[in-house]
Design a protein around this motif. Structure first.
Motif, short mmCIF file in Angstrom:
data_model
loop_
_atom_site.label_atom_id
_atom_site.label_comp_id
_atom_site.label_asym_id
_atom_site.label_seq_id
_atom_site.Cartn_x
_atom_site.Cartn_y
_atom_site.Cartn_z
N THR A 48 0.88 -1.25 0.02
CA THR A 48 0.11 0.03 -0.04
C THR A 48 0.93 1.18 0.07
OG1 THR A 48 -1.72 -1.13 1.18
CG2 THR A 48 -1.81 1.29 1.10
N ARG A 73 -0.74 4.53 12.36
CA ARG A 73 0.77 4.16 12.71
C ARG A 73 0.92 2.78 12.59
NH1 ARG A 73 0.88 5.03 19.08
NH2 ARG A 73 -1.15 4.66 19.51
N SER A 74 -0.03 2.05 11.74
CA SER A 74 0.08 0.64 11.75
C SER A 74 1.28 0.12 11.06
CB SER A 74 -0.98 0.21 11.11
OG SER A 74 -1.15 0.36 9.67
N SER A 107 -1.97 9.90 15.19
CA SER A 107 -2.67 8.55 15.48
C SER A 107 -3.76 8.91 16.45
CB SER A 107 -1.57 7.49 16.24
OG SER A 107 -1.42 8.20 17.52
N SER A 108 -4.42 7.92 16.82
CA SER A 108 -5.66 8.18 17.65
C SER A 108 -5.56 8.96 19.04
CB SER A 108 -6.25 7.12 18.20
OG SER A 108 -5.71 6.20 18.88
N ALA A 164 -4.93 7.02 7.00
CA ALA A 164 -4.93 5.67 6.69
C ALA A 164 -5.23 5.09 8.24
CB ALA A 164 -3.54 4.88 6.34
N THR A 165 -6.48 5.37 8.41
CA THR A 165 -7.20 4.83 9.97
C THR A 165 -8.48 4.31 9.89
OG1 THR A 165 -8.78 6.94 9.95
CG2 THR A 165 -6.45 7.53 10.56
N GLY A 166 -9.05 4.08 9.01
CA GLY A 166 -10.44 3.34 8.98
C GLY A 166 -11.48 4.20 9.73
N THR A 167 -11.25 5.26 9.55
CA THR A 167 -12.39 6.39 10.16
C THR A 167 -13.06 7.08 9.22
OG1 THR A 167 -10.87 6.48 12.25
CG2 THR A 167 -12.54 7.88 12.25
N LEU A 182 -13.08 11.44 8.60
CA LEU A 182 -12.07 11.76 9.61
C LEU A 182 -11.36 13.28 9.08
CD1 LEU A 182 -10.50 11.42 12.36
CD2 LEU A 182 -8.65 10.38 10.71
N VAL A 197 -6.18 6.29 2.13
CA VAL A 197 -6.03 4.92 2.07
C VAL A 197 -7.19 3.81 2.52
CG1 VAL A 197 -4.47 3.02 2.86
CG2 VAL A 197 -3.50 5.14 2.12
N GLY A 198 -8.07 4.93 3.41
CA GLY A 198 -9.14 4.22 4.27
C GLY A 198 -9.84 3.54 3.62
N ILE A 199 -10.56 2.31 3.98
CA ILE A 199 -11.72 1.61 3.35
C ILE A 199 -12.68 1.53 4.62
CG2 ILE A 199 -12.62 -0.52 2.10
CD1 ILE A 199 -9.65 -1.03 1.20
N THR A 224 -2.50 -0.87 -4.67
CA THR A 224 -1.78 -1.73 -3.60
C THR A 224 -1.74 -3.21 -4.43
OG1 THR A 224 -2.95 -0.76 -1.84
CG2 THR A 224 -2.57 -3.03 -1.50
P1 NDP Z 1 -5.17 -0.29 11.79
O1 NDP Z 1 -6.27 -0.35 12.43
O2 NDP Z 1 -3.89 -1.12 11.94
O3 NDP Z 1 -4.57 1.22 11.99
C1 NDP Z 1 -5.12 2.23 12.12
C2 NDP Z 1 -4.20 3.45 12.58
O4 NDP Z 1 -5.06 4.60 12.57
C3 NDP Z 1 -4.01 3.22 13.93
O5 NDP Z 1 -2.63 3.78 14.18
C4 NDP Z 1 -5.05 4.31 14.78
O6 NDP Z 1 -4.21 5.06 16.04
C5 NDP Z 1 -5.10 5.31 13.95
N1 NDP Z 1 -6.52 6.21 14.21
C6 NDP Z 1 -7.80 5.42 14.18
N2 NDP Z 1 -8.69 6.61 14.61
C7 NDP Z 1 -7.90 7.73 14.38
C8 NDP Z 1 -8.30 8.94 14.58
N3 NDP Z 1 -9.62 9.27 14.92
N4 NDP Z 1 -7.49 9.96 14.49
C9 NDP Z 1 -5.80 9.70 14.17
N5 NDP Z 1 -5.83 8.50 13.83
C10 NDP Z 1 -6.68 7.32 14.02
O7 NDP Z 1 -5.25 -0.05 10.49
P2 NDP Z 1 -4.50 -0.17 8.83
O8 NDP Z 1 -3.43 0.50 9.04
O9 NDP Z 1 -4.29 -1.78 8.78
O10 NDP Z 1 -5.74 0.22 7.77
C11 NDP Z 1 -5.97 1.53 7.93
C12 NDP Z 1 -7.05 1.73 6.86
O11 NDP Z 1 -6.48 1.33 5.64
C13 NDP Z 1 -8.18 0.74 7.10
O12 NDP Z 1 -9.52 1.57 6.70
C14 NDP Z 1 -7.90 -0.25 6.02
O13 NDP Z 1 -9.32 -1.09 5.63
C15 NDP Z 1 -7.33 0.50 5.06
N6 NDP Z 1 -6.49 -0.21 4.03
C16 NDP Z 1 -6.62 0.03 2.85
C17 NDP Z 1 -5.78 -0.63 1.95
C18 NDP Z 1 -5.84 -0.27 0.38
O14 NDP Z 1 -5.33 -0.82 -0.30
N7 NDP Z 1 -6.52 0.81 -0.03
C19 NDP Z 1 -4.64 -1.49 2.32
C20 NDP Z 1 -4.55 -1.45 3.75
C21 NDP Z 1 -5.56 -1.18 4.62
P3 NDP Z 1 -3.89 4.08 17.34
O15 NDP Z 1 -2.61 3.56 16.73
O16 NDP Z 1 -3.44 5.38 18.24
O17 NDP Z 1 -4.80 3.10 17.47
#
Ligand code: NDP
Length: 284
Positions: free
Chosen positions: A142, A167-168, A190-191, A209-212, A215, A230-232, A267
């Protein structure tokens, strides 16, 4: 200002025909048909779609893909045995374990069992370390795809302020590292970040890249910035969407990626590129 929409599907098509299909054909001609092994454990619906898309992309571009489907109850030791077999199989050039794994399986241990030279997802600790040292063998797909977007869209990174939200190990950290390598000044949020908008407002590059869902909103974006989503996620109507409020941010940013059709196809393309590179490496 309205942003230029970056068409990840179109960029992918170009890369797949220029950088993948031709090289796959050349390898096959030399007697090294590139082959990816995919392992899927359990029946996570999203994972099943991702795996199907990856296999389809392989087959459409001259790569072979084999997939092992295991029930969620699979014992970790049995998965490690299978990875060992794939590591030793000279016909297999890349191994991908679809994440997430069921909670009773230690994903770190499983990824660490993959031979680094077959770790086409770039998540093995050796490959992560090599990335940190500035000598990556395989870049995680990615962030690698996002870097290709910057390159193909001629978006300057040297000296740019970049904010990575997330920060994953799969996305956020390697993304930040690749941006650092490219000469950007990088902030990782990050969160736990106290005021996200303070950081994003001063950035020329924002990677979310958060999944929120929703945001990143227009008031958080510097006019003209490049915003990579990046989020989905699913919105309240069940529609696929990213982390960025596309309608609002589109009016402020200089470049923006849509969801779907932005980072997702890139990706998969970079997975193909990494698998081809692994096969070329094996072929000498
Ligand atoms: P993770 O859940 O492992 O990590 C999410 C990160 O986002 C964490 O570091 C978290 O912080 C941070 N986060 C969550 N909420 C907030 C917020 N409100 N404000 C700031 N930071 C926040 O997810 P991934 O890294 O694996 O994936 C992220 C997104 O990307 C997902 O939606 C996933 O589906 C998507 N994805 C898309 C791909 C693509 O090909 N398009 C490939 C891989 C992923 P903290 O560490 O503090 O919890």
């Amino acid at each position: 200002m309205t942003a230029r929409i970056i068409d990840g599907t179109l960029l992918s098509k170009r890369l797949r025909s220029d950088k993948v299909a031709q090289r796959a054909a050349a390898l096959t001609e030399r007697g090294y048909p590139p082959r990816l092994a995919v392992i899927l454990v359990g029946n996570n619906a999203a994972s099943q779609i991702y795996v199907r898309n990856k296999i389809k992309a392989c087959e459409a571009n001259g790569l072979h893909a084999v997939c092992d489907y295991y029930p969620a109850e699979l014992i970790e030791a049995n998965l490690l045995v299978r990875i060992d077999q794939l590591n030793r199989d000279p016909r297999i050039h890349g191994i991908l374990v679809q994440l997430p794994l069921p909670p009773h399986i230690d994903a770190y241990k499983v990824i660490a069992a993959i031979a680094p030279e077959k770790d086409v997802d770039g998540l093995h600790v050796v490959n992560m370390g090599a990335l940190m040292a500035g000598k990556p063998l395989f870049r995680p797909c990615t962030p690698y795809g996002v870097m290709k977007i910057f390159e193909l869209e001629n978006i300057p990174l040297t000296g740019a302020n970049a904010v990575v939200i997330g920060r994953s190990n799969i996305v956020g950290k390697p993304m930040a590292m690749l941006l650092v390598e490219a000469g950007a000044t990088v902030t990782i949020c990050s969160s736990k970040t106290r005021d996200l908008a303070v950081h994003t407002r001063s950035a020329e590059i924002v990677v979310a890249a958060t999944g929120t869902w929703n945001l990143v909103t227009a008031d958080m974006v510097k006019p003209g910035a490049t915003v990579i989503d990046v989020g989905i996620n699913r919105d309240d109507k069940g529609q696929l969407c990213g982390d960025v409020d596309f309608a609002g941010v589109h009016k402020v940013a200089g470049h923006i990626t849509p969801v779907p059709g932005g980072v997702g196809p890139m990706t998969i393309t970079m997975l193909l590129v990494n698998t081809i590179a692994a096969a070329e490496y094996a072929a000498g």
